[in-house]
Design a protein around this motif. Structure first.
Motif: not given
Length: 245
Positions: A114-118, A121-122
């Motif tokens: 579910t991680s985004n492209k950041d 943040d991951l």
């Protein structure tokens, strides 16, 4: 005759009840003779069986640390019950660790999915999950910078509770470091009671531990090492924790 026959018949009846799996109350006067000795031993045996039944009931409820003392070194049944408890306790702990590992993997896989492209943040979410699940005192993800092969070094990607020495470092040299060895060999390193100037753990009273237990795991993508995760704590790591990492 009555003083002999009646107690013998009562003992006989109690033995018949025992044979049916019952634990009868022995309300028989204990004469000072051989029959009295039999009655005392019968009461002792029934009392022992009651204790064993209570012990088994507690173990059946999941109390695998219930105390029990065999009658003697030759108490075959008592020793077998202790062995049963110990095996059940071991199986229970193993199952708990398996569930714990599975839950940790599910959490990490969910973060990846579910991680985004950041990317930052991951990394922070991965560190947060590791800290909360394994209960480490310090954790960090280091990323390898290899644009210049003559200037290989790593930089901090995400961290938890690191000391100011590493936070003030813009780069982390690979020479003679645990991370350097991990990146070179692509294998996990586990050390106990080790000194690392960058990983010093602070006690509640404000003092610092110069030695701690450290695990360093290489981060590998498509066969290429891209960094490493280093975690540290005062308590020793168990195999299941290392396997999860």
């Amino acid at each position: 005759k009555k003083q002999i026959v009646r107690p013998v018949l009562k003992v006989q009846n109690s033995l018949i009840q025992l044979g049916r799996g019952e634990l009868p109350e022995i309300n028989i006067e204990t004469p000072d003779n051989a029959i009295g000795v039999m009655i005392k031993e019968l009461k002792k045996s029934i009392g022992s069986l009651r204790k064993k039944a209570a012990f088994v009931e507690e173990v059946g409820k999941g109390n695998f640390y219930q105390e029990f003392e065999p009658l003697s070194d030759k108490d075959v049944q008592g020793k077998a019950l202790i062995e049963m408890r110990n095996r059940l306790a071991l199986s229970h702990e193993s199952e708990k660790l398996r569930r714990w590992q599975h839950d940790g993997l599910v959490q990490l896989n969910e973060i990846m999915r579910t991680s985004n492209k950041d990317f930052t943040d991951l990394l922070e979410k991965i560190i947060e999950t590791i800290v909360n699940h394994i209960k480490v005192d310090q954790a960090a993800i280091f990323l390898l910078h290899n644009e210049d092969m003559n200037d290989l070094h790593i930089q901090l990607g995400a961290y938890y509770n690191l000391n100011t020495k590493i936070l003030n470092s813009k780069r982390y040299e690979l020479k003679s470091s645990l991370i350097g060895r991990v990146l070179e060999t692509k294998t996990t390193i586990v050390t106990n009671n080790t000194f690392d100037p960058y990983f010093t753990i602070e006690y509640p009273d404000g003092t610092e531990s110069t030695n701690c237990n450290i695990v360093v795991i290489p981060l590998i993508t498509s066969g290429t090492v891209v960094g490493a995760i280093q975690v540290a704590k005062l308590e020793s790591f168990i195999n299941e924790e290392i396997e999860l990492l």
